[in-house]
Design an enzyme around this catalytic site. Structure first.
Site, PDB file in Angstrom:
ATOM      1  N   PHE A  53       0.837  -1.201   0.000  1.00 18.67           N
ATOM      2  CA  PHE A  53       0.000   0.000   0.000  1.00 18.67           C
ATOM      3  C   PHE A  53       0.871   1.250   0.000  1.00 18.67           C
ATOM      4  CE2 PHE A  53      -2.547   3.290   2.227  1.00 18.67           C
ATOM      5  CZ  PHE A  53      -3.619   3.357   1.341  1.00 18.67           C
ATOM      6  N   GLY A  54       0.661   2.110  -0.998  1.00 15.54           N
ATOM      7  CA  GLY A  54       1.383   3.372  -1.091  1.00 15.54           C
ATOM      8  C   GLY A  54       0.480   4.539  -0.755  1.00 15.54           C
ATOM      9  N   TYR A  55       1.000   5.485   0.026  1.00 15.95           N
ATOM     10  CA  TYR A  55       0.185   6.634   0.431  1.00 15.95           C
ATOM     11  C   TYR A  55       0.906   7.962   0.239  1.00 15.95           C
ATOM     12  CZ  TYR A  55       3.034   5.862   4.628  1.00 15.95           C
ATOM     13  OH  TYR A  55       4.079   5.665   5.495  1.00 15.95           O
ATOM     14  N   GLY A  56       2.203   7.911  -0.104  1.00 16.47           N
ATOM     15  CA  GLY A  56       2.988   9.129  -0.303  1.00 16.47           C
ATOM     16  C   GLY A  56       3.815   9.012  -1.566  1.00 16.47           C
ATOM     17  N   SER A  57       5.138   9.090  -1.415  1.00 13.55           N
ATOM     18  CA  SER A  57       6.004   9.075  -2.595  1.00 13.55           C
ATOM     19  C   SER A  57       5.996   7.736  -3.327  1.00 13.55           C
ATOM     20  CB  SER A  57       7.441   9.449  -2.206  1.00 13.55           C
ATOM     21  OG  SER A  57       7.976   8.526  -1.280  1.00 13.55           O
ATOM     22  N   GLU A 130      12.075   2.142   2.729  1.00 11.43           N
ATOM     23  CA  GLU A 130      11.189   2.490   3.840  1.00 11.43           C
ATOM     24  C   GLU A 130      11.746   2.092   5.207  1.00 11.43           C
ATOM     25  OE1 GLU A 130       8.516   4.285   3.190  1.00 11.43           O
ATOM     26  OE2 GLU A 130       8.946   4.149   1.042  1.00 11.43           O
TER      27      GLU A 130
END
Length: 231
Positions: A53-57, A130
């Site tokens: 799950f990606g939420y930013g860059s 990350e």
């Protein structure tokens, strides 16, 4: 400097921290591999494809290979600028802020499907990015998409980390973002890129929009900040 698949794999973030002299403990290779294995149930090749799950860059610069992406909603977590960065988007003297998933609310983002046969190699790139230190905690989450719910790895904020910024107000966060810059660029550009790509995907984020408006106003009032953002 921009992060690429090759630069991440070659350890650019680790070297950046080592060369800075900042008192940030790096995650070792053994710890990184153990963390990935734990998430995959002890198998380098999982029995099925893996979702991230990606939420930013990760949305606008994933840098890892994926087979599919879907818009999705993660409940119980919200997107917030809550992690201090003294290097990538700031300096030890003027640290910046980057996004994390903090508890409460919900977050719209992008779920990426990684093929099982490629999971180890691709997740190693994600972890190098990350999990370079202790700022985030990887965890399995449930993400709702239009095509059904998927089980996805999300990188949530580690509230026990020394760099956890807590719940800064919009003006407080905007003041930091407007002036901070590091080897990966300005905090302002990180924010603007995230807002732009979220809106391109039809994902409005009122808090980030408010931050953007505050930051744009602040940089317009500060010639030095505007010049730094243009470099």
């Amino acid at each position: 400097m921009s992060l690429t698949r090759d630069s991440i794999r070659d350890g650019v973030l680790q070297r950046m921290i080592e060369e800075s002299g900042c008192p940030i403990r790096l995650t070792t290779e053994a710890e990184r591999h153990a963390s990935i294995l734990a998430m995959l149930g002890g198998r380098r090749t999982p029995p099925e494809d893996v979702w991230v799950f990606g939420y930013g860059s990760l949305i606008w610069n994933p840098a890892f290979h994926f087979a599919e992406r879907r818009l999705g909603t993660l409940h119980g977590w919200h997107r917030r600028f809550c992690l201090w960065t003294p290097l990538g988007r700031g300096t030890p003297e003027c640290p910046g802020l980057v996004l994390g998933l903090d508890r409460g609310g919900a977050c719209r983002g992008v779920a990426f499907r990684v093929r099982a046969a490629e999971a180890w190699e691709e997740l190693d790139i994600v972890w190098r990015r990350e999990m370079v230190s202790d700022g985030y905690l990887p965890r399995w989450t449930r993400v709702r998409t239009d095509a059904g719910e998927v089980r996805a790895i999300a990188f949530t904020i580690n509230r026990e980390a020394a760099r956890y910024a807590g719940k800064l107000s919009v003006p407080e966060a905007a003041s930091v973002i407007a002036r901070a810059t590091g080897r990966l660029g300005t905090c302002a550009q990180y924010l603007l890129s995230t807002v732009e790509h979220l809106e391109d995907l039809g994902i409005p984020d009122r808090r980030l929009r408010a931050l953007r408006d505050h930051v744009v106003a602040a940089t317009e009032q500060s010639p030095a900040a505007s010049a730094a953002g243009a470099e």
